[in-house]
Write an enzyme that holds these catalytic residues in place. Structure first.
Site, PDB file in Angstrom:
ATOM      1  N   ASP A 297       2.267   8.448  10.911  1.00 28.17           N
ATOM      2  CA  ASP A 297       1.094   9.205  11.385  1.00 28.17           C
ATOM      3  C   ASP A 297      -0.093   9.118  10.431  1.00 28.17           C
ATOM      4  OD1 ASP A 297       2.456  10.006  13.617  1.00 28.17           O
ATOM      5  OD2 ASP A 297       3.294  11.781  12.623  1.00 28.17           O
ATOM      6  N   HIS A 298      -0.005   8.253   9.445  1.00 28.55           N
ATOM      7  CA  HIS A 298      -1.113   8.115   8.489  1.00 28.55           C
ATOM      8  C   HIS A 298      -2.396   7.760   9.234  1.00 28.55           C
ATOM      9  CE1 HIS A 298      -3.388   6.759   5.002  1.00 28.55           C
ATOM     10  NE2 HIS A 298      -2.414   7.176   4.209  1.00 28.55           N
TER      11      HIS A 298
ATOM     12  N   SER B  40       0.839  -1.208   0.000  1.00 28.21           N
ATOM     13  CA  SER B  40       0.000   0.000   0.000  1.00 28.21           C
ATOM     14  C   SER B  40       0.863   1.242   0.000  1.00 28.21           C
ATOM     15  CB  SER B  40      -0.888   0.014   1.247  1.00 28.21           C
ATOM     16  OG  SER B  40      -1.665   1.198   1.278  1.00 28.21           O
TER      17      SER B  40
ATOM     18  N   LYS C  28       2.287  -3.436   7.468  1.00 24.24           N
ATOM     19  CA  LYS C  28       2.543  -3.732   6.050  1.00 24.24           C
ATOM     20  C   LYS C  28       4.003  -3.454   5.685  1.00 24.24           C
ATOM     21  CE  LYS C  28      -1.867  -3.474   3.605  1.00 24.24           C
ATOM     22  NZ  LYS C  28      -1.719  -4.801   2.989  1.00 24.24           N
TER      23      LYS C  28
HETATM   24  N1  LIG Z   1      -8.707  -1.128   0.087  1.00 26.15           N
HETATM   25  C1  LIG Z   1      -7.856  -0.205  -0.303  1.00 26.15           C
HETATM   26  O1  LIG Z   1      -8.236   0.940  -0.651  1.00 26.15           O
HETATM   27  C2  LIG Z   1      -6.386  -0.527  -0.363  1.00 26.15           C
HETATM   28  C3  LIG Z   1      -5.471   0.481  -0.673  1.00 26.15           C
HETATM   29  C4  LIG Z   1      -4.113   0.146  -0.803  1.00 26.15           C
HETATM   30  C5  LIG Z   1      -3.682  -1.161  -0.608  1.00 26.15           C
HETATM   31  N2  LIG Z   1      -4.615  -2.131  -0.279  1.00 26.15           N
HETATM   32  C6  LIG Z   1      -4.104  -3.498  -0.104  1.00 26.15           C
HETATM   33  O2  LIG Z   1      -4.265  -4.175  -1.339  1.00 26.15           O
HETATM   34  C7  LIG Z   1      -4.415  -5.592  -1.103  1.00 26.15           C
HETATM   35  C8  LIG Z   1      -5.665  -6.100  -1.812  1.00 26.15           C
HETATM   36  O3  LIG Z   1      -6.799  -5.409  -1.304  1.00 26.15           O
HETATM   37  P1  LIG Z   1      -8.296  -5.884  -1.651  1.00 26.15           P
HETATM   38  O4  LIG Z   1      -9.197  -4.858  -1.046  1.00 26.15           O
HETATM   39  O5  LIG Z   1      -8.400  -6.209  -3.094  1.00 26.15           O
HETATM   40  O6  LIG Z   1      -8.363  -7.250  -0.797  1.00 26.15           O
HETATM   41  P2  LIG Z   1      -9.653  -7.932  -0.122  1.00 26.15           P
HETATM   42  O7  LIG Z   1     -10.815  -7.834  -1.059  1.00 26.15           O
HETATM   43  O8  LIG Z   1      -9.823  -7.390   1.270  1.00 26.15           O
HETATM   44  O9  LIG Z   1      -9.202  -9.460  -0.048  1.00 26.15           O
HETATM   45  C9  LIG Z   1      -8.329  -9.934   0.942  1.00 26.15           C
HETATM   46  C10 LIG Z   1      -7.984 -11.370   0.620  1.00 26.15           C
HETATM   47  O10 LIG Z   1      -7.075 -11.848   1.624  1.00 26.15           O
HETATM   48  C11 LIG Z   1      -7.503 -13.162   1.999  1.00 26.15           C
HETATM   49  N3  LIG Z   1      -7.061 -13.455   3.350  1.00 26.15           N
HETATM   50  C12 LIG Z   1      -7.331 -12.742   4.477  1.00 26.15           C
HETATM   51  N4  LIG Z   1      -6.763 -13.354   5.541  1.00 26.15           N
HETATM   52  C13 LIG Z   1      -6.145 -14.469   5.083  1.00 26.15           C
HETATM   53  C14 LIG Z   1      -5.413 -15.485   5.707  1.00 26.15           C
HETATM   54  N5  LIG Z   1      -5.197 -15.490   7.041  1.00 26.15           N
HETATM   55  N6  LIG Z   1      -4.887 -16.468   4.938  1.00 26.15           N
HETATM   56  C15 LIG Z   1      -5.107 -16.477   3.595  1.00 26.15           C
HETATM   57  N7  LIG Z   1      -5.821 -15.537   2.938  1.00 26.15           N
HETATM   58  C16 LIG Z   1      -6.332 -14.526   3.685  1.00 26.15           C
HETATM   59  C17 LIG Z   1      -9.026 -13.121   1.911  1.00 26.15           C
HETATM   60  O11 LIG Z   1      -9.506 -14.442   1.819  1.00 26.15           O
HETATM   61  P3  LIG Z   1     -10.902 -14.933   2.477  1.00 26.15           P
HETATM   62  O12 LIG Z   1     -11.893 -14.989   1.332  1.00 26.15           O
HETATM   63  O13 LIG Z   1     -10.580 -16.296   3.003  1.00 26.15           O
HETATM   64  O14 LIG Z   1     -11.287 -13.951   3.554  1.00 26.15           O
HETATM   65  C18 LIG Z   1      -9.184 -12.323   0.603  1.00 26.15           C
HETATM   66  O15 LIG Z   1      -9.060 -13.201  -0.501  1.00 26.15           O
HETATM   67  C19 LIG Z   1      -4.461  -5.751   0.421  1.00 26.15           C
HETATM   68  O16 LIG Z   1      -3.163  -6.044   0.888  1.00 26.15           O
HETATM   69  C20 LIG Z   1      -4.856  -4.357   0.887  1.00 26.15           C
HETATM   70  O17 LIG Z   1      -4.438  -4.092   2.212  1.00 26.15           O
HETATM   71  C21 LIG Z   1      -5.931  -1.832  -0.165  1.00 26.15           C
END
Ligand SMILES: NC(=O)c1ccc[n+]([C@@H]2O[C@H](COP(=O)([O-])OP(=O)(O)OC[C@H]3O[C@@H](n4cnc5c(N)ncnc54)[C@H](OP(=O)(O)O)[C@@H]3O)[C@@H](O)[C@H]2O)c1
Length: 234
Positions: A153-154, A146, A167
């Site tokens: 401080d984010h 990310s 992360k």
């Molecule tokens: N949301 C944002 O705006 C944003 C911004 C920047 C970066 N990101 C990062 O980008 C990445 C992708 O985000 P996203 O929103 O597309 O993801 P997401 O829809 O929240 O999906 C998360 C995935 O991680 C899996 N998971 C969670 N815990 C697990 C575990 N213990 N073992 C194995 N698998 C596990 C979940 O599987 P299950 O189906 O089993 O739960 C799901 O497939 C993440 O790292 C997120 O932090 C997000």
């Protein structure tokens, strides 16, 4: 190598690929990369689903790392293979990575489950995957992290258990593992199509923009087997 059809649809990704080449690539990826096995961690998530679809379209063999195979099959179908595992359990990851060439991780911690928190998933889970990748000889590990991870401080650190701090520790564990890596740090993720947008290249962890999960998936795939993308953080 990303297919010509994909490049025509996604000019920004083409620019990104060109950046990898300029950034130090001595030779382009070879066509046989398309037949290699990619383990997608977080395959049931938003970015993970885009990864599965676009990897399949590009001719890669996809293996999805999932916690619940029945639930995953209902979402992703029967045309890919599955490995059941949890990033909190390194043994399941070693089994899942046997015979794989690449790992792309789009896992993320879950607010609704305190045991699946940022320390356990975004840090220790990534560290476990890096350990398993090292043990199984994974050629390249692409990690979706990310933007903002260097900003203590984010607001997200206050809102969700220091998620960005964990992360960054996860990134560091991957960098320290010795496994060839590419780390992608997107801004806020959206599900709407990316459309044609300008790319902004800048140094420092200052992005506040948004990007479609579709584009993030294509950028991760474009990085596979590209020497210019190895051991770099974008
Ligand atoms: N949301 C944002 O705006 C944003 C911004 C920047 C970066 N990101 C990062 O980008 C990445 C992708 O985000 P996203 O929103 O597309 O993801 P997401 O829809 O929240 O999906 C998360 C995935 O991680 C899996 N998971 C969670 N815990 C697990 C575990 N213990 N073992 C194995 N698998 C596990 C979940 O599987 P299950 O189906 O089993 O739960 C799901 O497939 C993440 O790292 C997120 O932090 C997000």
């Amino acid at each position: 190598m990303i297919r010509a059809a994909s490049l025509a649809r996604w000019p920004s990704v083409f620019t990104f690929l060109a950046f990898f080449v300029i950034a130090g690539c001595s030779s382009m990826g070879t066509a046989d990369a398309e037949s290699r096995v990619v383990l997608v961690a977080g395959a049931t998530g938003g970015t993970g689903r885009a990864l599965v679809n676009n990897l399949t379209a590009d001719g890669y063999t996809v293996r999805a790392l999932v916690r619940d195979e029945k639930k995953a099959r209902a979402v992703l179908g029967d045309s890919i293979s599955y490995a059941v595992g949890d990033v909190r359990n390194v043994d399941t990851l070693v089994s899942a990575m046997q015979g794989a060439t690449y790992v792309i991780s789009a896992i993320g911690s879950t607010r609704a489950d305190p045991s699946n928190n940022p320390e356990a998933v975004d840090y220790a889970g990534v560290r476990n995957m890096a350990t398993a990748a090292e043990r199984t000889g994974i050629r390249q590990f692409v990690l979706v992290s990310s933007s903002g991870v260097t900003q203590k401080d984010h607001f997200l650190n206050k809102a969700f258990d220091n998620v960005l701090i964990w992360k960054l520790k996860g990134e560091d564990a991957l960098r320290d593992s010795g496994v060839p890596y590419t780390i992608v740090r997107p801004g806020g993720l959206v599900n709407t199509p990316g459309g044609e947008q300008a790319l902004v290249f800048a140094q420092g962890d200052t992005s506040t923009g948004r990007i479609s999960r579709e584009y993030v998936s294509l950028i991760c795939i474009a990085a596979l087997n590209q020497p210019g993308a190895i051991n770099r953080t974008f």
